[in-house]
Write a protein that holds these residues in place. Structure first.
Motif, PDB file in Angstrom:
ATOM      1  N   TRP A 106       0.836  -1.204   0.000  1.00 16.02           N
ATOM      2  CA  TRP A 106       0.000   0.000   0.000  1.00 16.02           C
ATOM      3  C   TRP A 106       0.870   1.254   0.000  1.00 16.02           C
ATOM      4  CZ3 TRP A 106      -0.527   4.028   3.499  1.00 16.02           C
ATOM      5  CH2 TRP A 106      -1.557   4.931   3.213  1.00 16.02           C
ATOM      6  N   VAL A 107       1.903   1.281   0.832  1.00 22.35           N
ATOM      7  CA  VAL A 107       2.798   2.440   0.878  1.00 22.35           C
ATOM      8  C   VAL A 107       3.506   2.604  -0.466  1.00 22.35           C
ATOM      9  CG1 VAL A 107       4.938   3.332   1.923  1.00 22.35           C
ATOM     10  CG2 VAL A 107       3.086   2.498   3.371  1.00 22.35           C
ATOM     11  N   LEU A 108       3.961   1.496  -1.039  1.00 25.07           N
ATOM     12  CA  LEU A 108       4.634   1.553  -2.341  1.00 25.07           C
ATOM     13  C   LEU A 108       3.725   2.149  -3.408  1.00 25.07           C
ATOM     14  CD1 LEU A 108       6.377  -1.914  -2.221  1.00 25.07           C
ATOM     15  CD2 LEU A 108       7.551   0.298  -2.247  1.00 25.07           C
ATOM     16  N   LYS A 109       2.470   1.760  -3.391  1.00 21.26           N
ATOM     17  CA  LYS A 109       1.529   2.265  -4.405  1.00 21.26           C
ATOM     18  C   LYS A 109       1.125   3.708  -4.127  1.00 21.26           C
ATOM     19  CE  LYS A 109      -2.880   1.435  -6.528  1.00 21.26           C
ATOM     20  NZ  LYS A 109      -3.175   0.653  -7.644  1.00 21.26           N
ATOM     21  N   THR A 110       0.823   4.016  -2.880  1.00 14.50           N
ATOM     22  CA  THR A 110       0.357   5.345  -2.517  1.00 14.50           C
ATOM     23  C   THR A 110       1.417   6.413  -2.759  1.00 14.50           C
ATOM     24  OG1 THR A 110      -1.120   4.388  -0.862  1.00 14.50           O
ATOM     25  CG2 THR A 110      -0.596   6.734  -0.624  1.00 14.50           C
ATOM     26  N   TRP A 111       2.657   6.086  -2.461  1.00 15.55           N
ATOM     27  CA  TRP A 111       3.755   7.048  -2.571  1.00 15.55           C
ATOM     28  C   TRP A 111       4.704   6.687  -3.703  1.00 15.55           C
ATOM     29  CZ3 TRP A 111       2.913  11.418  -0.255  1.00 15.55           C
ATOM     30  CH2 TRP A 111       2.075  11.447   0.867  1.00 15.55           C
ATOM     31  N   SER A 112       4.204   6.056  -4.741  1.00 16.71           N
ATOM     32  CA  SER A 112       5.057   5.588  -5.834  1.00 16.71           C
ATOM     33  C   SER A 112       5.846   6.717  -6.491  1.00 16.71           C
ATOM     34  CB  SER A 112       4.236   4.828  -6.877  1.00 16.71           C
ATOM     35  OG  SER A 112       3.273   5.677  -7.461  1.00 16.71           O
ATOM     36  N   HIS A 113       5.245   7.887  -6.662  1.00 19.00           N
ATOM     37  CA  HIS A 113       5.967   8.997  -7.295  1.00 19.00           C
ATOM     38  C   HIS A 113       7.162   9.440  -6.455  1.00 19.00           C
ATOM     39  CE1 HIS A 113       2.921  10.744  -4.687  1.00 19.00           C
ATOM     40  NE2 HIS A 113       3.662  11.837  -4.611  1.00 19.00           N
ATOM     41  N   GLU A 114       7.017   9.435  -5.148  1.00 16.76           N
ATOM     42  CA  GLU A 114       8.135   9.787  -4.253  1.00 16.76           C
ATOM     43  C   GLU A 114       9.221   8.713  -4.312  1.00 16.76           C
ATOM     44  OE1 GLU A 114       8.719  12.492  -2.314  1.00 16.76           O
ATOM     45  OE2 GLU A 114       6.861  13.480  -2.901  1.00 16.76           O
ATOM     46  N   LEU A 115       8.807   7.462  -4.318  1.00 12.64           N
ATOM     47  CA  LEU A 115       9.768   6.361  -4.356  1.00 12.64           C
ATOM     48  C   LEU A 115      10.460   6.268  -5.712  1.00 12.64           C
ATOM     49  CD1 LEU A 115       7.667   3.818  -2.312  1.00 12.64           C
ATOM     50  CD2 LEU A 115       9.645   5.131  -1.521  1.00 12.64           C
ATOM     51  N   ASP A 116       9.728   6.585  -6.780  1.00 15.42           N
ATOM     52  CA  ASP A 116      10.345   6.617  -8.111  1.00 15.42           C
ATOM     53  C   ASP A 116      11.410   7.716  -8.191  1.00 15.42           C
ATOM     54  OD1 ASP A 116       8.794   4.504  -8.975  1.00 15.42           O
ATOM     55  OD2 ASP A 116       7.343   5.778 -10.036  1.00 15.42           O
ATOM     56  N   ALA A 117      11.123   8.861  -7.579  1.00 10.06           N
ATOM     57  CA  ALA A 117      12.101   9.961  -7.567  1.00 10.06           C
ATOM     58  C   ALA A 117      13.353   9.549  -6.792  1.00 10.06           C
ATOM     59  CB  ALA A 117      11.482  11.210  -6.952  1.00 10.06           C
ATOM     60  N   PHE A 118      13.156   8.865  -5.662  1.00 10.21           N
ATOM     61  CA  PHE A 118      14.316   8.394  -4.907  1.00 10.21           C
ATOM     62  C   PHE A 118      15.094   7.347  -5.698  1.00 10.21           C
ATOM     63  CE2 PHE A 118      16.209   5.162  -2.130  1.00 10.21           C
ATOM     64  CZ  PHE A 118      17.245   5.937  -1.616  1.00 10.21           C
ATOM     65  N   ARG A 119      14.374   6.442  -6.323  1.00  9.09           N
ATOM     66  CA  ARG A 119      15.028   5.395  -7.126  1.00  9.09           C
ATOM     67  C   ARG A 119      15.899   6.020  -8.219  1.00  9.09           C
ATOM     68  NH1 ARG A 119      10.662   2.663  -8.265  1.00  9.09           N
ATOM     69  NH2 ARG A 119      10.831   1.131  -6.613  1.00  9.09           N
ATOM     70  N   ALA A 120      15.372   7.042  -8.886  1.00  6.41           N
ATOM     71  CA  ALA A 120      16.135   7.728  -9.937  1.00  6.41           C
ATOM     72  C   ALA A 120      17.357   8.425  -9.349  1.00  6.41           C
ATOM     73  CB  ALA A 120      15.238   8.736 -10.663  1.00  6.41           C
ATOM     74  N   TRP A 121      17.185   9.071  -8.197  1.00  7.51           N
ATOM     75  CA  TRP A 121      18.322   9.731  -7.546  1.00  7.51           C
ATOM     76  C   TRP A 121      19.396   8.708  -7.183  1.00  7.51           C
ATOM     77  CZ3 TRP A 121      20.362   8.909  -2.693  1.00  7.51           C
ATOM     78  CH2 TRP A 121      21.355   9.817  -2.281  1.00  7.51           C
ATOM     79  N   ARG A 122      18.950   7.579  -6.621  1.00  6.92           N
ATOM     80  CA  ARG A 122      19.895   6.529  -6.210  1.00  6.92           C
ATOM     81  C   ARG A 122      20.659   5.971  -7.408  1.00  6.92           C
ATOM     82  NH1 ARG A 122      17.737   1.042  -3.535  1.00  6.92           N
ATOM     83  NH2 ARG A 122      17.063   0.825  -5.677  1.00  6.92           N
ATOM     84  N   GLN A 123      19.967   5.774  -8.519  1.00  5.28           N
ATOM     85  CA  GLN A 123      20.608   5.261  -9.734  1.00  5.28           C
ATOM     86  C   GLN A 123      21.660   6.223 -10.272  1.00  5.28           C
ATOM     87  OE1 GLN A 123      20.471   2.378 -11.253  1.00  5.28           O
ATOM     88  NE2 GLN A 123      18.936   1.493  -9.909  1.00  5.28           N
ATOM     89  N   ALA A 124      21.451   7.515 -10.044  1.00  8.70           N
ATOM     90  CA  ALA A 124      22.385   8.528 -10.550  1.00  8.70           C
ATOM     91  C   ALA A 124      23.634   8.664  -9.678  1.00  8.70           C
ATOM     92  CB  ALA A 124      21.679   9.878 -10.659  1.00  8.70           C
ATOM     93  N   GLN A 125      23.649   8.000  -8.538  1.00  8.28           N
ATOM     94  CA  GLN A 125      24.782   8.105  -7.620  1.00  8.28           C
ATOM     95  C   GLN A 125      25.911   7.171  -8.042  1.00  8.28           C
ATOM     96  OE1 GLN A 125      24.521  10.623  -5.273  1.00  8.28           O
ATOM     97  NE2 GLN A 125      22.663  10.843  -6.506  1.00  8.28           N
ATOM     98  N   SER A 126      27.092   7.475  -7.567  1.00  7.94           N
ATOM     99  CA  SER A 126      28.258   6.630  -7.857  1.00  7.94           C
ATOM    100  C   SER A 126      28.066   5.257  -7.215  1.00  7.94           C
ATOM    101  CB  SER A 126      29.523   7.274  -7.296  1.00  7.94           C
ATOM    102  OG  SER A 126      29.498   7.232  -5.879  1.00  7.94           O
ATOM    103  N   PRO A 127      28.752   4.237  -7.713  1.00 12.49           N
ATOM    104  CA  PRO A 127      28.655   2.904  -7.109  1.00 12.49           C
ATOM    105  C   PRO A 127      29.013   2.907  -5.614  1.00 12.49           C
ATOM    106  CG  PRO A 127      29.746   2.763  -9.230  1.00 12.49           C
ATOM    107  CD  PRO A 127      29.584   4.227  -8.919  1.00 12.49           C
ATOM    108  N   GLU A 128      29.951   3.784  -5.231  1.00  9.43           N
ATOM    109  CA  GLU A 128      30.341   3.856  -3.823  1.00  9.43           C
ATOM    110  C   GLU A 128      29.184   4.355  -2.953  1.00  9.43           C
ATOM    111  OE1 GLU A 128      32.171   5.446  -6.298  1.00  9.43           O
ATOM    112  OE2 GLU A 128      33.649   3.845  -6.466  1.00  9.43           O
TER     113      GLU A 128
END
Length: 145
Positions: A106-128
């Protein structure tokens, strides 16, 4: 979509956990339960790792762009996940884990746009940085090596 039954209680608990600086111990508890229940987590395993990573990034001060209500809901869902006596107690074989997964979903679905933004930010970070976000904090809030 309506919040799961009794979820508001966990929102209040989440506020207390955050105010009391107890987020590191919650993340460790979620990780332990996730490891113990790895076979039953299925597809939710990666989603749970995302929530842990978000909390760790927030705790480290590296990602604070998340909506405060979304972050509180994430922490509340993690509290629900580790609480053995919730709507369906965890000791009910085959059923006790279903409500935990439903609340996380439910949290994943309700706040998917926030979690997608975090996922994109995390992907843009260095491997370290990505690796550091996977390392859980010690109970005192410092990163474990």
């Amino acid at each position: 979509m309506k919040a799961p039954w009794n979820f508001s209680r966990y929102l209040t608990l989440a506020q207390r956990f955050l105010a009391g600086g107890r987020l590191p111990s919650l993340l460790l508890a979620v990780s332990r339960k996730g490891s113990r229940e790895a076979g039953r987590l299925g597809a939710v395993k990666e989603d749970l790792r995302l929530l842990l990573s978000l909390c760790n990034a927030w705790l480290r001060g590296e990602y604070r762009r998340v909506n405060p209500r979304a972050f509180l809901a994430v922490v509340a869902a993690l509290l629900y996940f580790v609480t053995p006596l919730d709507a369906l107690p965890d000791w009910l074989v085959g059923l006790g884990f279903v409500d935990d997964l439903a609340v996380v979903a439910w949290v994943l679905k309700t706040w998917s746009h926030e979690l997608d933004a975090f996922r994109a930010w995390r992907q843009a970070q260095s491997p370290e940085v990505q690796a550091a976000l996977e390392r859980l904090p010690a109970p005192d809030g410092k990163s474990r090596q």
